[in-house]
Scaffold this motif. Structure first.
Motif, PDB file in Angstrom:
ATOM      1  N   THR A  93       0.833  -1.199   0.000  1.00 17.07           N
ATOM      2  CA  THR A  93       0.000   0.000   0.000  1.00 17.07           C
ATOM      3  C   THR A  93       0.874   1.257   0.000  1.00 17.07           C
ATOM      4  N   VAL A  94       0.291   2.313  -0.549  1.00 14.68           N
ATOM      5  CA  VAL A  94       0.900   3.638  -0.485  1.00 14.68           C
ATOM      6  C   VAL A  94      -0.083   4.528   0.267  1.00 14.68           C
ATOM      7  N   THR A  95       0.397   5.191   1.305  1.00 13.06           N
ATOM      8  CA  THR A  95      -0.472   6.108   2.043  1.00 13.06           C
ATOM      9  C   THR A  95      -0.298   7.502   1.452  1.00 13.06           C
ATOM     10  N   VAL A  96      -1.401   8.172   1.205  1.00 13.66           N
ATOM     11  CA  VAL A  96      -1.341   9.504   0.590  1.00 13.66           C
ATOM     12  C   VAL A  96      -2.153  10.505   1.411  1.00 13.66           C
ATOM     13  N   ASP A  97      -1.711  11.777   1.308  1.00 15.25           N
ATOM     14  CA  ASP A  97      -2.336  12.838   2.089  1.00 15.25           C
ATOM     15  C   ASP A  97      -2.537  14.042   1.164  1.00 15.25           C
ATOM     16  N   VAL A 102      -6.335  11.547   4.611  1.00 14.96           N
ATOM     17  CA  VAL A 102      -5.243  10.573   4.480  1.00 14.96           C
ATOM     18  C   VAL A 102      -5.880   9.259   4.039  1.00 14.96           C
ATOM     19  N   ARG A 103      -5.338   8.710   2.932  1.00 18.48           N
ATOM     20  CA  ARG A 103      -5.920   7.472   2.410  1.00 18.48           C
ATOM     21  C   ARG A 103      -4.839   6.456   2.132  1.00 18.48           C
ATOM     22  N   THR A 104      -5.246   5.218   2.007  1.00 16.42           N
ATOM     23  CA  THR A 104      -4.302   4.155   1.695  1.00 16.42           C
ATOM     24  C   THR A 104      -4.700   3.545   0.358  1.00 16.42           C
TER      25      THR A 104
END
Ligand SMILES: Cc1cc2nc3c(=O)[nH]c(=O)nc-3n(C[C@H](O)[C@H](O)[C@H](O)COP(=O)(O)OP(=O)(O)OC[C@H]3O[C@@H](n4cnc5c(N)ncnc54)[C@H](O)[C@@H]3O)c2cc1C
Length: 430
Positions: A93-97, A102-104
């Motif tokens: 997974t890549v966590t993004v903001d 904030v999402r995965t």
């Protein structure tokens, strides 16, 4: 693979996306970019973009690297203004903001293309102090440069500093460049060529102060820079300071990912990291021990890395000699290859004291790099030969060139000290 996520929506990231589709990847393609802009070209930002009175002829739309039609063809999911904050290589997974949420994102493959960010000086931020990496940086700098006649101090004599100083000089502004090393551009060009190029600023009215660092920026209590205090005690009046002291690869978000980080993402010559189906490209990638900060590497590496990503292992290597150009003070400088500290430099065409010239770096009878100042055509011919004659291939006499692993070696089979014959290579018209 159903989903590939490209992190970094700039030159290398765009080329990775193109390569994925060109290789037949028809799954979900996600592109995550911290900047809110679609991919654009950075080189003009220190050159023509700065010298134009705003709004100039070169604006963001003119710098775009792909048009709407190509974007449609890529069929990618763009997440712009969104920063990746973590990569979980085990959980994929890549966590993004994006500043609000904030999402995965789940993903099967990852292309790391997060480039590099400018180094800054310690101390609180002051008005009038600029860095130059992004369109937004360049826009802010250009606005300030065209507001009156600011006295400019450029800290750092590398390519960004030199090009920015050259643009300021072209605008008729008083400019001083401060370089901590005895000469600018030695790591990039080697001492002989750096010495020759060090004349350029003075010839264009730019003061170059070498061999002294910066002790502090002074604001006189105003919150706006007023002067630059040098390590040797001198004080330079300044209305505007451009800090060009190099960059750091943007790897902060990868801390804890398990990837090896050491001046970039450590990967092999094919961009493959130690983690399966995670590759790195462009300024952030340290491929086979070398990290380049050149446009051409960022554009070329993704084709190889993406092939490897899709294959799930290294099936291809990017071995083209590094190449960069720099436009400063009306001169185009170009270098291809890997100059090393012990190289001899030979001028093979022109005269450095009188306009353009072409030079080769040689070691142990082999050409390690080719350099030109305003000699683009013969340079390109020599560059092609540097690229097409593979390391260690025999010269015309059948004598092998220097061993493939020799430091700084980009091979020129037509010249081998061992063969005893003199270099035939540097005949630019050949
Ligand atoms: C002003 C300037 C002039 C230049 N001139 C020349 C030249 O004349 N010749 C030459 O050879 N080269 C030149 N270069 C270098 C060349 O532009 C770079 O080598 C090239 O841009 C590298 O591309 P990249 O995609 O690897 O990295 P970048 O262009 O730095 O792009 C990386 C992108 O990733 C984004 N990013 C970073 N972290 C994250 C994150 N955590 N999540 C999501 N996104 C993230 C960044 O915001 C950025 O948009 C110049 C560079 C600059 C800045």
């Amino acid at each position: 693979m159903r989903t590939v996520t490209v992190v970094g929506a700039s030159l290398a990231g765009l080329h990775a996306a193109r390569a994925l589709r060109a290789e037949g990847f028809d799954g979900r393609l996600v592109i995550v970019g911290a900047e809110r802009h679609r991919p654009y070209d950075r080189p003009p930002l220190s050159k023509s973009f700065l010298t134009q009175r705003p709004p100039g002829d070169v604006e963001l739309a003119d710098l775009r690297l792909c048009d709407r039609e190509e974007e449609d063809a890529l069929a990618a999911e763009w997440h712009l203004g969104t920063r990746a904050t973590a990569l979980d290589t085990a959980g994929r997974t890549v966590t993004v903001d994006d500043g609000r949420t904030v999402r995965t994102l789940r993903t099967d493959g990852v292309v790391i293309a997060t480039g590099a960010a400018p180094r800054t000086l310690p101390g609180p931020p002051l008005a009038g102090v600029h860095v130059l990496r992004t369109y937004d940086d360049a826009h802010a700098l250009r606005t300030a440069l065209h507001d009156g006649t600011p006295r400019v101090v450029v800290i750092g004599g590398g390519f960004i500093g030199a090009e920015a100083a050259s643009s300021c000089a072209a605008l008729g502004l008083p400019v001083t460049v401060v370089e901590a090393a005895p000469l600018p551009l030695v790591p990039q060009l080697g001492p002989d060529l750096a010495r020759i190029c060090a004349d350029l600023p003075a010839r264009h009215g730019v003061r170059l102060l070498c061999g002294t660092g910066v002790a502090a920026l002074r604001d006189g209590g105003t919150g706006r820079v007023r002067a630059v205090e040098l390590a040797d005690g001198r004080l330079l009046d300044a209305d505007l300071v451009i800090v060009g002291i190099g960059v750091r690869p943007a790897t902060g978000w990868l801390t804890g990912s398990g990837l090896r980080l050491d001046d970039g993402v450590v990967c092999d010559a094919g961009g493959v990291t130690a983690v399966p189906r995670v590759v790195a490209v462009g300024d952030v990638a340290r491929c086979a021990g070398v990290r380049t900060e050149h446009w051409t590497s960022a554009a070329e590496q993704p084709a190889t890395a993406v092939r490897n990503l899709l294959a799930g292992r290294t099936v291809a290597r990017h071995e083209t000699p590094p190449y960069f150009w720099s436009d400063q003070y009306g001169v185009r400088l170009q270098l291809a290859g890997r100059p090393g500290p012990g190289d001899a430099v030979r001028i093979v065409e022109g005269d450095p004291g009188d306009g353009g010239f072409l030079a080769v770096h040689e070691r142990d009878g082999c050409t390690t790099a080719v350099f030109a100042a305003d000699r683009p055509r013969p340079f390109m011919r020599l560059r092609r030969r540097l690229a097409t004659d593979p390391p260690g291939s025999p010269g015309p006499s059948g004598t092998p060139a220097a061993p493939a692993g020799a430091p700084g070696a980009a091979f020129w089979p037509y010249c081998s000290a061992a063969s005893g014959h003199r270099c035939a290579a540097p005949t630019p018209g050949a």
